[in-house]
Design a protein around this motif. Structure first.
Motif, short mmCIF file in Angstrom:
data_model
loop_
_atom_site.label_atom_id
_atom_site.label_comp_id
_atom_site.label_asym_id
_atom_site.label_seq_id
_atom_site.Cartn_x
_atom_site.Cartn_y
_atom_site.Cartn_z
N ALA A 159 -18.30 6.46 -40.88
CA ALA A 159 -17.09 7.32 -41.38
C ALA A 159 -16.75 7.91 -40.10
CB ALA A 159 -17.93 8.43 -42.27
N ASP A 160 -17.39 8.20 -39.06
CA ASP A 160 -16.86 8.68 -37.68
C ASP A 160 -15.93 7.79 -37.18
OD1 ASP A 160 -18.38 10.97 -38.03
OD2 ASP A 160 -19.96 10.63 -36.62
N ALA A 161 -16.28 6.35 -36.93
CA ALA A 161 -15.50 5.55 -36.37
C ALA A 161 -14.21 5.57 -37.16
CB ALA A 161 -16.15 4.13 -36.17
N CYS A 162 -14.27 5.38 -38.51
CA CYS A 162 -13.03 5.25 -39.35
C CYS A 162 -11.87 6.51 -38.91
CB CYS A 162 -13.59 5.25 -40.81
SG CYS A 162 -13.99 3.62 -41.17
N ARG A 163 -12.67 7.61 -38.89
CA ARG A 163 -11.70 8.85 -38.70
C ARG A 163 -11.01 8.71 -37.42
NH1 ARG A 163 -16.61 11.62 -40.15
NH2 ARG A 163 -16.66 11.91 -42.47
N GLN A 164 -11.76 8.54 -36.28
CA GLN A 164 -11.12 8.28 -34.89
C GLN A 164 -10.15 7.17 -35.00
OE1 GLN A 164 -14.62 7.52 -32.38
NE2 GLN A 164 -15.34 9.46 -32.72
N CYS A 165 -10.54 6.11 -35.56
CA CYS A 165 -9.45 5.00 -35.67
C CYS A 165 -8.04 5.34 -36.43
CB CYS A 165 -9.90 3.64 -36.38
SG CYS A 165 -9.03 2.34 -36.25
N ALA A 166 -8.23 6.06 -37.59
CA ALA A 166 -7.27 6.40 -38.51
C ALA A 166 -6.29 7.34 -37.34
CB ALA A 166 -7.75 7.38 -39.55
N GLU A 167 -6.98 8.36 -36.64
CA GLU A 167 -6.27 9.33 -35.67
C GLU A 167 -5.48 8.44 -34.72
OE1 GLU A 167 -7.49 12.63 -32.40
OE2 GLU A 167 -8.80 12.51 -34.13
N GLU A 168 -6.14 7.60 -34.12
CA GLU A 168 -5.43 6.81 -32.97
C GLU A 168 -4.39 6.12 -33.63
OE1 GLU A 168 -5.70 7.10 -29.66
OE2 GLU A 168 -7.16 8.56 -29.99
N CYS A 169 -4.45 5.38 -34.83
CA CYS A 169 -3.25 4.65 -35.50
C CYS A 169 -2.44 5.49 -35.86
CB CYS A 169 -3.92 4.09 -36.99
SG CYS A 169 -5.12 2.47 -36.46
N ARG A 170 -2.40 6.78 -36.18
CA ARG A 170 -1.57 7.69 -36.58
C ARG A 170 -0.81 8.05 -35.21
NH1 ARG A 170 -1.00 7.56 -41.53
NH2 ARG A 170 -2.80 8.51 -43.03
N LYS A 171 -1.35 8.23 -34.07
CA LYS A 171 -0.59 8.52 -32.93
C LYS A 171 0.44 7.09 -32.69
CE LYS A 171 -4.41 11.32 -30.86
NZ LYS A 171 -5.33 11.32 -29.66
N MET A 172 -0.25 5.86 -33.08
CA MET A 172 0.71 4.81 -32.69
C MET A 172 1.90 4.82 -33.58
SD MET A 172 -0.02 2.27 -30.72
CE MET A 172 0.95 1.29 -31.47
N VAL A 173 1.72 5.46 -34.83
CA VAL A 173 2.85 5.39 -35.49
C VAL A 173 3.95 6.58 -35.19
CG1 VAL A 173 3.78 6.15 -37.99
CG2 VAL A 173 1.62 4.72 -37.58
N LEU A 174 3.33 7.61 -34.71
CA LEU A 174 4.41 8.62 -33.94
C LEU A 174 4.98 8.21 -32.64
CD1 LEU A 174 2.19 11.68 -35.18
CD2 LEU A 174 4.12 10.78 -36.19
N SER A 175 4.36 7.34 -31.98
CA SER A 175 4.99 6.98 -30.75
C SER A 175 6.23 6.14 -30.76
CB SER A 175 3.78 6.15 -29.77
OG SER A 175 3.64 4.99 -30.34
#
Length: 109
Positions: free
Chosen positions: A93-109
Motif C-alpha cells: 500500500a505504501d509503495a502504491c501510494r508513492q508510485c501514484a504520487e510520482e505518476c501524478r507529478k509526471m502527468v502534470l509536468s
C-alpha cells in the motif's frame, strides 16, 4: 531516457516489486479466498507499473496518459492492500501510494 522521468521510474520499479511480493505472499495466506481481490489488484498494478516503466524508458508519446492510468490503478491497489493487516499488504500500500504520487507529478509536468 529523459531525466525528468527518473523519480517516477524508480517509484514504479519499487511498486512493481512490492506488488509482486504482495501477490506471492497473499497466495500463501491461510484464507486465500479472502485475499482474491488483493491478488487481482496486485497483478494489475504490477502490469500497469511495467507498462509505465516501458513508456518512460522509450519516451512514448503516450507516457502521460499511461502514467495517469498507472496512478489510478496504484491508488486502487493501495486502498485494497491497506484493508489487510499483513506486513506485505501494508508495505505494498505504501509503495502504491508513492508510485501514484510520482505518476501524478509526471502527468502534470
Amino acid at each position: 531516457m529523459n531525466q525528468q522521468y527518473q523519480d517516477c521510474l524508480e517509484a514504479c520499479k519499487r511498486c512493481l516489486e512490492a506488488c509482486n511480493h504482495c501477490f506471492d505472499a497473499c497466495l500463501n495466506e491461510e484464507d486465500v479466498k479472502m485475499m482474491a481481490h488483493c491478488v487481482r489488484l496486485d497483478r494489475e498494478c504490477a502490469d500497469a507499473c511495467a507498462l509505465a516503466i516501458t513508456a518512460m524508458q522509450t519516451n512514448s508519446p503516450h507516457v502521460h496518459e499511461i502514467c495517469e492510468l498507472c496512478a489510478k490503478i496504484c491508488e486502487s491497489c493501495a486502498e485494497e492492500c491497506a484493508k489487510h493487516n499483513h506486513d506485505h499488504c501494508q508495505q505494498c500500500a505504501d509503495a502504491c501510494r508513492q508510485c501514484a504520487e510520482e505518476c501524478r507529478k509526471m502527468v502534470l509536468s
